[in-house]
Motif scaffolding. Structure first.
Motif, short mmCIF file in Angstrom:
data_model
loop_
_atom_site.label_atom_id
_atom_site.label_comp_id
_atom_site.label_asym_id
_atom_site.label_seq_id
_atom_site.Cartn_x
_atom_site.Cartn_y
_atom_site.Cartn_z
N PRO A 20 0.73 -1.29 0.13
CA PRO A 20 -0.08 -0.10 -0.17
C PRO A 20 0.87 1.30 0.21
CG PRO A 20 -0.51 -1.43 1.69
CD PRO A 20 0.56 -1.93 1.18
N PRO A 21 0.29 2.48 -0.28
CA PRO A 21 0.97 3.75 -0.29
C PRO A 21 1.63 4.03 1.04
CG PRO A 21 -1.00 3.93 -1.38
CD PRO A 21 -1.16 2.53 -0.73
N HIS A 22 2.66 4.45 0.90
CA HIS A 22 3.60 4.67 2.32
C HIS A 22 4.04 3.75 3.18
CE1 HIS A 22 2.88 8.50 0.58
NE2 HIS A 22 1.51 8.46 0.77
N ALA A 23 3.74 2.31 2.45
CA ALA A 23 4.14 1.30 3.47
C ALA A 23 5.49 0.45 2.79
CB ALA A 23 3.00 -0.04 3.10
N GLY A 24 6.11 -0.36 3.73
CA GLY A 24 7.07 -1.21 3.36
C GLY A 24 7.72 -1.53 4.50
N PRO A 25 8.70 -2.53 4.62
CA PRO A 25 9.31 -3.04 5.81
C PRO A 25 10.57 -2.07 6.32
CG PRO A 25 10.29 -4.24 3.82
CD PRO A 25 8.96 -3.31 3.37
N ASN A 26 10.78 -2.16 7.59
CA ASN A 26 11.86 -1.24 8.06
C ASN A 26 13.34 -1.96 7.27
OD1 ASN A 26 10.43 0.31 9.75
ND2 ASN A 26 10.77 -0.70 11.34
N THR A 68 23.36 -8.06 3.20
CA THR A 68 23.07 -6.59 2.93
C THR A 68 21.74 -6.04 3.71
OG1 THR A 68 23.70 -7.09 0.62
CG2 THR A 68 22.57 -5.03 0.81
N ILE A 69 22.07 -4.77 4.28
CA ILE A 69 20.95 -4.12 4.86
C ILE A 69 20.24 -3.48 4.01
CG2 ILE A 69 20.32 -2.28 6.61
CD1 ILE A 69 22.99 -3.02 7.96
N HIS A 70 18.71 -3.48 3.76
CA HIS A 70 17.96 -3.06 2.76
C HIS A 70 16.65 -2.89 3.16
CE1 HIS A 70 17.33 -7.36 2.74
NE2 HIS A 70 16.20 -7.17 1.93
N ASN A 71 15.69 -2.20 2.71
CA ASN A 71 14.12 -1.92 2.62
C ASN A 71 13.86 -1.70 1.56
OD1 ASN A 71 14.67 0.72 2.49
ND2 ASN A 71 13.25 0.89 4.22
N PHE A 72 12.58 -1.41 1.04
CA PHE A 72 11.83 -0.96 0.17
C PHE A 72 10.47 -0.25 0.99
CE2 PHE A 72 10.22 -5.16 0.33
CZ PHE A 72 8.91 -5.21 0.38
N LYS A 73 10.07 0.72 0.16
CA LYS A 73 9.09 1.84 0.48
C LYS A 73 8.14 2.10 -0.57
CE LYS A 73 7.45 5.08 3.67
NZ LYS A 73 7.76 6.18 4.66
N ASN A 74 6.98 1.99 -0.51
CA ASN A 74 6.09 2.47 -1.50
C ASN A 74 5.87 4.06 -1.16
OD1 ASN A 74 3.93 3.60 -3.42
ND2 ASN A 74 2.55 1.71 -3.12
N GLU A 75 6.56 5.03 -2.01
CA GLU A 75 6.57 6.20 -1.65
C GLU A 75 5.41 7.10 -2.63
OE1 GLU A 75 10.82 7.48 -1.96
OE2 GLU A 75 11.23 6.64 0.14
N THR A 76 4.60 6.41 -3.09
CA THR A 76 3.69 6.75 -4.00
C THR A 76 2.26 6.91 -3.39
OG1 THR A 76 2.77 4.96 -5.02
CG2 THR A 76 4.92 6.01 -6.00
N GLY A 77 1.27 7.32 -4.10
CA GLY A 77 -0.22 7.35 -3.54
C GLY A 77 -0.84 6.19 -3.91
N SER A 78 -0.42 5.06 -4.89
CA SER A 78 -1.09 3.93 -5.30
C SER A 78 -0.37 2.78 -4.78
CB SER A 78 -0.97 3.97 -6.89
OG SER A 78 -1.70 5.40 -7.34
N PHE A 133 16.44 -3.30 11.95
CA PHE A 133 17.16 -2.11 12.05
C PHE A 133 15.91 -0.86 12.23
CE2 PHE A 133 19.99 -4.85 10.08
CZ PHE A 133 21.46 -4.40 10.62
N PRO A 134 16.30 0.10 13.03
CA PRO A 134 15.26 1.41 13.08
C PRO A 134 14.95 1.72 11.81
CG PRO A 134 17.41 1.60 14.58
CD PRO A 134 17.61 0.32 13.50
N PRO A 135 13.66 2.32 11.90
CA PRO A 135 13.19 2.84 10.54
C PRO A 135 13.74 3.94 10.00
CG PRO A 135 11.38 2.83 12.57
CD PRO A 135 12.80 2.31 12.84
N ASP A 136 14.72 4.70 10.85
CA ASP A 136 15.42 5.87 10.31
C ASP A 136 17.03 5.22 9.99
OD1 ASP A 136 16.37 5.49 12.92
OD2 ASP A 136 16.23 7.56 13.34
N TYR A 137 17.02 4.20 9.76
CA TYR A 137 18.49 3.62 9.55
C TYR A 137 19.30 4.31 8.55
CZ TYR A 137 22.45 0.34 9.04
OH TYR A 137 23.87 0.12 8.84
N PHE A 138 18.60 4.46 7.36
CA PHE A 138 19.30 4.93 6.26
C PHE A 138 19.31 6.42 6.23
CE2 PHE A 138 17.91 0.94 4.16
CZ PHE A 138 19.16 0.31 4.33
#
Length: 140
Positions: A20-26, A68-78, A133-138
């Motif tokens: 969903p919009p603005h979601a994704g794992p830490n 590898t430390i990684h994440n992804f996030k849906n930064e859109t409105g869709s 890792f914390p949400p603000d890690y990057f």
């Protein structure tokens, strides 16, 4: 779950994800699991300590073995639609233990976990070889 480890002798699993919009794992890492993503629809921003990549329809992203430390996030409105493959299998069992399966195209509202829920999530993630890792890690 499109394909589970039970079907592949635990060699791999394939997971169909709607993000969903603005979601994704830490940010997280899993040293013993190779993870690959194929973008079906929408857009996800993938981050590691060395790069940021905006993946759109048709993109293929690979997170190699090694932690590898990684994440992804849906930064859109869709919504974004992505197919995730993990090798070896096992991560799909973590997802099933953490949450509840939903029907195709169904989404449930998400909110930040309460402290006791966060402890449960961390214990389950660790059980499956995940380092969180914390949400603000990057952002540091």
């Amino acid at each position: 779950m499109l394909v589970t480890g039970d079907q592949t002798n635990n060699e791999f699993a394939v997971i169909d994800m709607i993000v969903p919009p603005h979601a994704g794992p830490n940010p997280h890492a899993h040293a013993q699991i190779q993870e690959s993503f194929y973008m079906i629809e929408g857009e996800l921003t993938f981050r590691t300590e060395t790069q940021t990549y905006v993946a759109r329809k048709g993109a293929f992203i690979e997170i190699p073995l090694g932690g590898t430390i990684h994440n992804f996030k849906n930064e859109t409105g869709s919504n974004a639609h992505v197919i995730c493959m993990v090798a070896p299998a096992g991560m799909e069992k973590m997802f099933l233990e953490l949450g509840e399966p939903v029907g195709a195209g169904e989404l449930r509202p998400m909110s930040p976990p309460a402290p006791e829920e966060l402890k449960r999530i961390m214990a389950i993630a660790e059980k499956y070889g995940q380092e969180l890792f914390p949400p603000d890690y990057f952002e540091k």
